[in-house]
Enzyme design. Structure first.
Site, PDB file in Angstrom:
ATOM      1  N   HIS A 358      41.489  36.048  63.256  1.00 18.07           N
ATOM      2  CA  HIS A 358      40.778  35.397  64.360  1.00 18.07           C
ATOM      3  C   HIS A 358      39.384  34.928  64.009  1.00 18.07           C
ATOM      4  CE1 HIS A 358      43.656  36.570  67.564  1.00 18.07           C
ATOM      5  NE2 HIS A 358      43.877  37.588  66.762  1.00 18.07           N
ATOM      6  N   LYS A 546      31.034  32.387  77.815  1.00 22.05           N
ATOM      7  CA  LYS A 546      31.648  32.983  76.629  1.00 22.05           C
ATOM      8  C   LYS A 546      30.679  34.010  76.066  1.00 22.05           C
ATOM      9  CE  LYS A 546      31.910  28.712  74.896  1.00 22.05           C
ATOM     10  NZ  LYS A 546      33.219  28.525  74.318  1.00 22.05           N
ATOM     11  N   ARG A 547      31.131  34.831  75.115  1.00 27.65           N
ATOM     12  CA  ARG A 547      30.207  35.750  74.464  1.00 27.65           C
ATOM     13  C   ARG A 547      28.998  34.990  73.945  1.00 27.65           C
ATOM     14  NH1 ARG A 547      31.565  40.674  72.566  1.00 27.65           N
ATOM     15  NH2 ARG A 547      29.334  40.872  72.586  1.00 27.65           N
ATOM     16  N   LYS A 552      28.099  29.886  68.744  1.00 27.33           N
ATOM     17  CA  LYS A 552      28.600  29.199  69.940  1.00 27.33           C
ATOM     18  C   LYS A 552      27.537  28.280  70.539  1.00 27.33           C
ATOM     19  CE  LYS A 552      31.800  33.009  71.017  1.00 27.33           C
ATOM     20  NZ  LYS A 552      33.151  32.430  71.019  1.00 27.33           N
ATOM     21  N   THR A 654      39.525  29.734  73.736  1.00 25.58           N
ATOM     22  CA  THR A 654      40.581  29.700  74.751  1.00 25.58           C
ATOM     23  C   THR A 654      39.985  29.330  76.109  1.00 25.58           C
ATOM     24  OG1 THR A 654      40.315  32.100  74.820  1.00 25.58           O
ATOM     25  CG2 THR A 654      42.272  31.254  73.706  1.00 25.58           C
ATOM     26  N   LYS A 658      41.333  26.939  79.305  1.00 29.51           N
ATOM     27  CA  LYS A 658      41.330  27.325  80.720  1.00 29.51           C
ATOM     28  C   LYS A 658      40.641  26.262  81.559  1.00 29.51           C
ATOM     29  CE  LYS A 658      41.271  32.055  79.209  1.00 29.51           C
ATOM     30  NZ  LYS A 658      40.371  33.066  78.639  1.00 29.51           N
TER      31      LYS A 658
HETATM   32  C1  26V Z   1      35.007  42.363  65.683  1.00 30.59           C
HETATM   33  C2  26V Z   1      34.455  43.601  65.904  1.00 30.59           C
HETATM   34  C3  26V Z   1      33.670  44.203  64.819  1.00 30.59           C
HETATM   35  C4  26V Z   1      33.135  45.539  65.061  1.00 30.59           C
HETATM   36  C5  26V Z   1      33.234  46.152  66.359  1.00 30.59           C
HETATM   37  C6  26V Z   1      34.085  45.574  67.398  1.00 30.59           C
HETATM   38  C7  26V Z   1      34.664  44.252  67.114  1.00 30.59           C
HETATM   39  C8  26V Z   1      35.428  43.630  68.073  1.00 30.59           C
HETATM   40  C9  26V Z   1      35.970  42.382  67.836  1.00 30.59           C
HETATM   41  C10 26V Z   1      35.757  41.740  66.640  1.00 30.59           C
HETATM   42  C11 26V Z   1      36.336  40.416  66.324  1.00 30.59           C
HETATM   43  C12 26V Z   1      36.262  39.426  67.338  1.00 30.59           C
HETATM   44  C13 26V Z   1      36.987  38.211  66.885  1.00 30.59           C
HETATM   45  C14 26V Z   1      37.298  37.301  68.015  1.00 30.59           C
HETATM   46  O1  26V Z   1      37.182  37.633  69.187  1.00 30.59           O
HETATM   47  N1  26V Z   1      37.724  36.128  67.680  1.00 30.59           N
HETATM   48  C15 26V Z   1      38.063  35.128  68.663  1.00 30.59           C
HETATM   49  O2  26V Z   1      39.471  35.151  68.831  1.00 30.59           O
HETATM   50  C16 26V Z   1      39.898  34.230  69.812  1.00 30.59           C
HETATM   51  C17 26V Z   1      41.379  34.425  69.988  1.00 30.59           C
HETATM   52  O3  26V Z   1      42.054  34.044  68.835  1.00 30.59           O
HETATM   53  C18 26V Z   1      39.543  32.821  69.397  1.00 30.59           C
HETATM   54  O4  26V Z   1      39.924  31.930  70.417  1.00 30.59           O
HETATM   55  C19 26V Z   1      38.041  32.695  69.134  1.00 30.59           C
HETATM   56  O5  26V Z   1      37.746  31.415  68.610  1.00 30.59           O
HETATM   57  C20 26V Z   1      37.606  33.764  68.158  1.00 30.59           C
HETATM   58  O6  26V Z   1      36.191  33.767  68.029  1.00 30.59           O
END
Ligand code: 26V
Length: 810
Positions: A358, A546-547, A552, A654, A658
């Site tokens: 991702h 979004k985050r 972003k 995503t 939406k």
């Molecule tokens: C990384 C970490 C690292 C340490 C602690 C907790 C944590 C939690 C999540 C993540 C990775 C997040 C990656 C993510 O959310 N990617 C997003 O995935 C979406 C679904 O595929 C995509 O639409 C977004 O473009 C992408 O940023």
């Protein structure tokens, strides 16, 4: 599907009120009603839940397990009602009783068990799997605290714990009988058996009990109910080291209990700057070990085929690298507990696990120090080490052309375990989440792996469940659509394309405009209630939700606002189409720059919103505590969808899908799924601007960009940046020097200044287009019409047929 009438439904609710809440319809609170309705829905779901499970056993069906550290499911009350076919009668009943459905449903606390896109994707996938009758289940962690609650105090983000389980959560069922042990630490012993093979046993490990809580995943009016199994960490019932009489033992015991319960204590916020925290590693192994033991146990109980056929009956999809310990854990169970040889176990494992990537942000890639894994998971470390040895030897002998790249491919390198490499080596499928993203994986980030395993790599462009994100959240638009093209779009979202026939139909466009106006009024009320600001309902609702992350580029958005503000101040009679800029975003608690941007947005808002020269030409709104339920309120009212990431950085996005589905037009870069949106609707129905991903990647590689040049030569940019430095927004004490210096001394790593001019131009085009309401509405209809492709039903069909090889249980 339910056959209830309003009367029979009312009777059931009354029974539940009486039995569970000791209340009658007359004295029931909104909360009582919520719990009573949830209990009625549960009764409705349960027979189908049992039947779905039984049929899978009877038919020896191949099944998929979706392993994810995050499931951002939000509220279930409305979607469960809808999927059982009871939403309309329930809403009518509540209104007859003089109650507001919203006030009742909001007693369900959002299950915020995810950060953002990745977690919400998992939730949309569960909905689509159940609605398409695929045998697929989720497996995750029942965090006691979800993602923090955000408060804004004087423009600063403050984080509060999200104790979502404070009141009873009516959808879950604790399954103590299915609890399993997960082991941490201890020592591994090797014994040589008579046949010279090795046997491994562990001693002195700490045992943690994984107790599952099952949440039903209700398919859309199809009698299918799948499961989301969430694991909770508990102490073993008779904790061995506990002797009741010794006082210090008692405290030791309490300490230990706390440390065990911490494992499912809270969800880690993603600050995309990966930090190898031991507790997070514990969480990951806890999820993986409980899930895989559970799958193997279930297989042995119900499947007639031998365990050597495991991969023929089971597929495991891992959501990012977070559950990639599934690879060594499955190996461990097959070898140490089930007696398979390495080669047999490897064959099964490699054919069971599939991995979705991702992100290409290198700073977000998970790596664990070898020492940490060795001491926490000694046996797992041995297996990873062996996987690495064999893999590296294989390259050395079979792929001499790749010898030089072994340090970049090795699962263990520089005393770190590289989780993405482990996931690629141990799986049969590696997929990206949008076309561009998959190409970047193949050509850049994972190019050596791609040359090694070309057939493993594939694309699965993300999707969203149109049942929640259109049918449920936007009933007005849904009924206009159904009136025009009939209800088939609900089960076949591609049918939305039928709306193209109405894109020039004036009465239809009238209705589309009416819907948007009404949705904007609803949102204006929410904004007024939450912020006190009255927005112009005729202004363009321009939304970025979004985050908060530098890539972003919420900063680019707020720079545009500042630029517009400066223009109007310069020329107060400037004729612009009024705008309401709406933001909602959480920043990771430790992410300083992201928090500075939130603060900047607030300070700009407090200047702009109260400036007489500006009037209601511009309003800046920041809605706090962004979560699924807030998104559901904002999205139906959006007219502009801001998807402005630095090209190459957003894997898919995503939120873009939406908002498109709700008739917003995208202003965006050629990044992630924006490209696929553009390919469908055509350049005339989207506002694309800025650097392409190739240009961005070339700048990173060869240099050639100088942010200071732009600062010097572009007066608009210089003015904005100088205003940050000089405290124009804020005060003597509060200025935004750090943002200023960060951009200019680090050469603007996300190309905010570089894309500033094309972004402003795009917004000028937006403004011109908006003045032609009819033309705008046509563009809006075109976006809705083509959004069917972005239903997660399409995505799930692709996963099911191309990766999982599972059949819909028609
Ligand atoms: C990384 C970490 C690292 C340490 C602690 C907790 C944590 C939690 C999540 C993540 C990775 C997040 C990656 C993510 O959310 N990617 C997003 O995935 C979406 C679904 O595929 C995509 O639409 C977004 O473009 C992408 O940023």
């Amino acid at each position: 599907m339910s056959t209830h009438t309003k009367e029979s439904f009312q009777k059931l609710v009354e029974e539940k009120l009486q039995r569970n809440r000791r209340k009658t319809m007359d004295n029931a609170s909104d909360q009582d009603l919520y719990y009573a309705i949830a209990a009625v829905v549960t009764d409705e779901i349960t027979p189908n839940w049992l039947a779905t499970d039984q049929a899978l056993k009877d038919n020896q069906t191949r099944q998929v397990y979706y392993l994810s550290m995050e499931f951002l499911i939000g509220r279930l009350i409305e979607s469960n009602l809808q999927n059982c076919g009871m939403l309309t009668i329930c809403n009518e009943l509540l209104e007859d009783l003089g109650r507001s459905p919203d006030d009742v449903y909001k007693h369900e606390h959002d299950a915020g068990l995810g950060n953002g896109g990745l977690g919400r994707l998992a939730a949309c996938f569960l909905d689509s799997m159940a609605s398409l009758k695929y045998p697929g289940h989720g497996s995750g962690i029942r965090y006691r605290y979800g993602l923090f609650e955000q408060r804004i105090i004087h423009g600063n983000q403050v984080e509060l714990p999200d104790y979502w389980l404070k009141e009873e959560y009516p959808w879950e069922i604790r399954k103590s009988d299915d609890a399993l042990n997960v082991q941490f630490g201890g020592h591994v012993h090797m014994h040589k058996k008579q046949d010279d093979t090795l046997e491994f046993s562990y001693e002195g490990a700490d045992v943690v009990v994984a107790v599952p809580y099952d949440v039903p995943v209700v398919g859309y009016q199809n009698n299918t109910v799948n499961s989301l199994r969430l694991w909770s960490a508990e102490l073993p019932p008779q904790h061995e080291s506990y002797e009741p009489n010794a006082e210090n033992k008692y405290y030791h015991h309490l300490d230990h209990m706390r440390s065990v319960e911490q494992i499912s204590g809270f969800l880690y916020p993603d600050d995309s700057n990966y930090e190898g925290k031991e507790l997070r590693l514990k969480q990951q192994y806890f999820l993986v070990s409980a899930t895989i033991q559970n799958i193997v146990r279930k297989y042995k109980r119900y499947m007639e085929t031998p365990l050597s056929d495991f991969h023929k009956k089971v597929a495991i999809q891992i959501n990012d690298t977070h559950p990639s310990l599934a690879v060594p854990e499955l190996m461990r169970i097959l070898m140490d507990q089930e007696g398979f040889s390495w080669d047999e176990a490897w064959e099964i494992t490699r054919n069971t696990i599939a991995y979705t990537n991702h992100t290409t942000l290198s700073e977000a890639l998970e790596k664990w120090p070898t020492d940490m894994i060795k001491s926490l998971l000694p046996r797992i470390y041995m297996i990873i080490d062996e996987i690495n040895e064999r893999f590296c030897k294989g390259i050395w002998f079979d792929h001499p052309e790749l010898r030089e790249t072994i340090p970049e491919l090795a699962v263990i390198a520089e005393d770190q375990v590289h989780m993405a490499r482990l996931a690629i080596v141990g799986s049969f499928s590696v997929n990206g989440v949008a076309k561009l993203h998959t190409e970047i994986l193949k050509k850049q980030e994972m190019k050596n792996f791609y040359s090694l395993y070309p057939s493993k790599f594939n694309n699965k462009t993300n999707g969203i469940t149109h049942r929640r994100w259109l049918l449920q959240v936007n009933p007005r638009l849904s009924s206009v659509i159904t009136d025009a093209i009939g209800p088939q779009w609900i089960s076949q979202p591609n049918k939305l394309i039928g709306l193209m026939r109405y894109s020039n139909d004036l009465p239809f466009l009238d209705k589309i405009e009416e819907v948007k106006r009404a949705n904007k009024q609803d949102l204006a009320k929410v904004i007024k209630d939450r912020t006190g600001v009255i927005v112009n309902e005729d202004s363009i609702f321009d939304v970025q939700i979004k985050r908060l992350h530098e890539y972003k580029r919420q900063l680019l958005n707020i720079f545009h606002v500042i630029y517009l503000y400066n223009e109007i101040k310069e020329n107060p009679s400037l004729d612009i189409v009024p705008r309401t800029f709406i933001f909602a975003a959480k920043a990771a608690p430790g992410y300083y720059m992201a928090k500075e941007v939130i603060k900047l947005i607030h300070h700009v808002a407090s200047v702009v919103n109260y400036d007489k020269d500006i009037g209601d030409k511009i309003k800046v709104i920041f809605l706090e505590n962004y979560n699924v339920s807030l998104a559901e309120k904002i999205i139906p009212a959006a007219e502009i969808s801001e998807q402005i990431s630095t090209a190459s950085k957003e894997a898919s996005g995503t939120g873009n899908m939406k908002m498109m589905m709700n008739g917003a037009l995208t202003v965006g870069t050629l990044d992630g799924a924006n490209i696929e949106i553009k390919d469908l609707v055509g350049n005339d129905n989207i506002f694309i601007f800025g650097l392409t991903s190739d240009e961005v990647l070339d700048y990173y590689k060869y240099g050639g960009y100088n942010a200071n040049d732009l600062y010097r030569t572009d007066d608009r940019i210089r003015l904005v940046l100088d205003q940050l430095k000089h405290g124009r927004f804020g005060s003597q004490e509060i200025e935004f020097k750090d943002i200023y210096y960060h951009i200019l001394t680090n050469n603007d790593p996300y190309f905010v200044l570089k894309d500033f001019d094309p972004y402003i131009e795009s917004h000028e085009l937006i403004e011109r287009s908006y003045r032609y309401q009819r033309q705008w509405s046509r563009m809006s209809v075109t976006n809705i019409a083509y959004s069917g492709k972005f239903s997660s039903d399409r995505t799930i069909h692709e996963y099911a047929s191309e990766i999982w090889k599972i059949q819909s249980q028609q």
